[in-house]
Motif scaffolding. Structure first.
Motif, mmCIF file in Angstrom:
data_model
loop_
_atom_site.group_PDB
_atom_site.id
_atom_site.type_symbol
_atom_site.label_atom_id
_atom_site.label_comp_id
_atom_site.label_asym_id
_atom_site.label_seq_id
_atom_site.Cartn_x
_atom_site.Cartn_y
_atom_site.Cartn_z
ATOM 1 N N ASP A 1 127.226 44.304 50.001
ATOM 2 C CA ASP A 1 127.190 44.718 48.602
ATOM 3 C C ASP A 1 128.510 45.395 48.249
ATOM 4 O O ASP A 1 128.971 46.275 48.978
ATOM 5 N N LEU A 2 129.095 44.972 47.145
ATOM 6 C CA LEU A 2 130.334 45.555 46.652
ATOM 7 C C LEU A 2 130.110 46.029 45.218
ATOM 8 O O LEU A 2 129.252 45.503 44.518
ATOM 9 N N ALA A 3 130.928 46.992 44.802
ATOM 10 C CA ALA A 3 130.867 47.475 43.422
ATOM 11 C C ALA A 3 132.225 48.054 43.054
ATOM 12 O O ALA A 3 133.101 48.200 43.902
ATOM 13 N N LYS A 4 132.345 48.394 41.802
ATOM 14 C CA LYS A 4 133.572 49.013 41.309
ATOM 15 C C LYS A 4 133.242 50.440 40.881
ATOM 16 O O LYS A 4 132.235 50.679 40.208
ATOM 17 N N THR A 5 134.083 51.379 41.288
ATOM 18 C CA THR A 5 133.888 52.760 40.854
ATOM 19 C C THR A 5 134.305 52.880 39.387
ATOM 20 O O THR A 5 134.956 51.981 38.834
ATOM 21 N N ILE A 6 133.970 54.014 38.784
ATOM 22 C CA ILE A 6 134.366 54.205 37.382
ATOM 23 C C ILE A 6 135.872 54.318 37.235
ATOM 24 O O ILE A 6 136.412 54.150 36.150
ATOM 25 N N LYS A 7 136.579 54.536 38.362
ATOM 26 C CA LYS A 7 138.046 54.566 38.341
ATOM 27 C C LYS A 7 138.654 53.186 38.592
ATOM 28 O O LYS A 7 139.861 53.036 38.642
ATOM 29 N N GLY A 8 137.781 52.168 38.804
ATOM 30 C CA GLY A 8 138.265 50.809 38.952
ATOM 31 C C GLY A 8 138.505 50.341 40.376
ATOM 32 O O GLY A 8 138.977 49.226 40.581
ATOM 33 N N GLN A 9 138.184 51.151 41.369
ATOM 34 C CA GLN A 9 138.390 50.761 42.773
ATOM 35 C C GLN A 9 137.187 49.954 43.262
ATOM 36 O O GLN A 9 136.039 50.361 43.091
ATOM 37 N N VAL A 10 137.451 48.797 43.874
ATOM 38 C CA VAL A 10 136.390 47.980 44.462
ATOM 39 C C VAL A 10 136.069 48.543 45.838
ATOM 40 O O VAL A 10 136.963 48.753 46.659
ATOM 41 N N VAL A 11 134.782 48.793 46.090
ATOM 42 C CA VAL A 11 134.353 49.403 47.347
ATOM 43 C C VAL A 11 133.174 48.635 47.932
ATOM 44 O O VAL A 11 132.426 47.976 47.219
ATOM 45 N N VAL A 12 133.039 48.726 49.256
ATOM 46 C CA VAL A 12 131.868 48.190 49.938
ATOM 47 C C VAL A 12 130.794 49.272 49.893
ATOM 48 O O VAL A 12 131.020 50.389 50.334
ATOM 49 N N LEU A 13 129.643 48.930 49.356
ATOM 50 C CA LEU A 13 128.543 49.889 49.283
ATOM 51 C C LEU A 13 127.664 49.838 50.516
ATOM 52 O O LEU A 13 127.210 50.862 51.008
ATOM 53 N N GLU A 14 127.412 48.621 50.987
ATOM 54 C CA GLU A 14 126.460 48.489 52.082
ATOM 55 C C GLU A 14 126.647 47.158 52.795
ATOM 56 O O GLU A 14 126.964 46.149 52.179
ATOM 57 N N VAL A 15 126.443 47.198 54.090
ATOM 58 C CA VAL A 15 126.407 45.982 54.910
ATOM 59 C C VAL A 15 125.001 45.909 55.472
ATOM 60 O O VAL A 15 124.496 46.883 56.031
ATOM 61 N N GLY A 16 124.356 44.768 55.301
ATOM 62 C CA GLY A 16 122.984 44.608 55.787
ATOM 63 C C GLY A 16 122.856 43.436 56.727
ATOM 64 O O GLY A 16 123.784 42.654 56.922
ATOM 65 N N ASP A 17 121.665 43.302 57.282
ATOM 66 C CA ASP A 17 121.417 42.216 58.233
ATOM 67 C C ASP A 17 121.016 40.913 57.548
ATOM 68 O O ASP A 17 120.627 39.958 58.196
ATOM 69 N N GLY A 18 121.097 40.889 56.228
ATOM 70 C CA GLY A 18 120.776 39.677 55.484
ATOM 71 C C GLY A 18 119.314 39.579 55.101
ATOM 72 O O GLY A 18 118.914 38.660 54.401
ATOM 73 N N GLN A 19 118.492 40.519 55.540
ATOM 74 C CA GLN A 19 117.071 40.506 55.213
ATOM 75 C C GLN A 19 116.818 41.386 54.002
ATOM 76 O O GLN A 19 116.048 42.331 54.043
ATOM 77 N N VAL A 20 117.475 41.065 52.910
ATOM 78 C CA VAL A 20 117.388 41.882 51.708
ATOM 79 C C VAL A 20 116.067 41.626 50.995
ATOM 80 O O VAL A 20 115.519 40.535 51.040
ATOM 81 N N SER A 21 115.578 42.658 50.326
ATOM 82 C CA SER A 21 114.295 42.531 49.636
ATOM 83 C C SER A 21 114.462 42.343 48.135
ATOM 84 O O SER A 21 113.497 42.113 47.441
ATOM 85 N N ASP A 22 115.675 42.491 47.649
ATOM 86 C CA ASP A 22 115.918 42.312 46.228
ATOM 87 C C ASP A 22 117.361 41.888 46.007
ATOM 88 O O ASP A 22 118.131 41.771 46.944
ATOM 89 N N TYR A 23 117.697 41.680 44.757
ATOM 90 C CA TYR A 23 119.049 41.303 44.394
ATOM 91 C C TYR A 23 119.579 42.324 43.413
ATOM 92 O O TYR A 23 118.820 42.982 42.721
ATOM 93 N N THR A 24 120.874 42.435 43.334
ATOM 94 C CA THR A 24 121.472 43.511 42.543
ATOM 95 C C THR A 24 121.780 43.108 41.115
ATOM 96 O O THR A 24 122.210 43.931 40.343
ATOM 97 N N ALA A 25 121.574 41.871 40.748
ATOM 98 C CA ALA A 25 122.004 41.417 39.422
ATOM 99 C C ALA A 25 120.805 40.956 38.593
ATOM 100 O O ALA A 25 119.663 41.065 38.998
#
Length: 125
Positions: free
Chosen positions: A79-103
């Motif tokens: 999971d990646l996102a952008k901070t309010i200052k515009g920096q792209v960051v990695v939020l989380e690394v998972g094992d691929g067994q996600v239970s939902d989607y972010t969009a």
């Protein structure tokens, strides 16, 4: 959110009381101000990423993939996102067994397609 050492000690004590031990250790995360609607999930399989990722996120994504390849992971979600200052960051690394989607629901279909494609690539279909 733990704000000081005393709160951390209390949390660890409670966890040990109810769980008996700390499985896997404790992870510290930085609290970030994330820009609205900026979070994306992608799936990674054998150095390839699958998902609808904005071009401005790709450099950070590829850096993360490079770091994670040291573990020889075959499949995971990121999971990646952008901070309010515009920096792209990695939020989380998972094992691929996600239970939902972010969009939203449209992107959910893209994420599901990306997940299926990644699994097929992993299985050499």
């Amino acid at each position: 959110v733990i704000k000081n050492e005393n709160e951390l000690k209390n949390l660890l004590s409670v966890m040990q009381k109810y769980r008996g031990h700390l499985e896997g250790g404790v992870f510290f995360r930085e609290v970030l101000a994330i820009a609205p609607n900026s979070e994306y999930r992608t799936f990674i399989s054998r150095d390839n990423y699958y998902g609808d990722i904005p071009e401005e996120y790709v450099t950070t994504l590829k850096e993360a993939i490079s770091c994670l390849n040291a573990d020889k992971r075959l499949f995971y979600s990121l999971d990646l996102a952008k901070t309010i200052k515009g920096q792209v960051v990695v939020l989380e690394v998972g094992d691929g067994q996600v239970s939902d989607y972010t969009a939203d629901s449209v992107t959910q279909g893209i994420a599901i397609d990306a997940f299926v494609l990644a699994i097929c690539k992993l299985a050499d279909y």
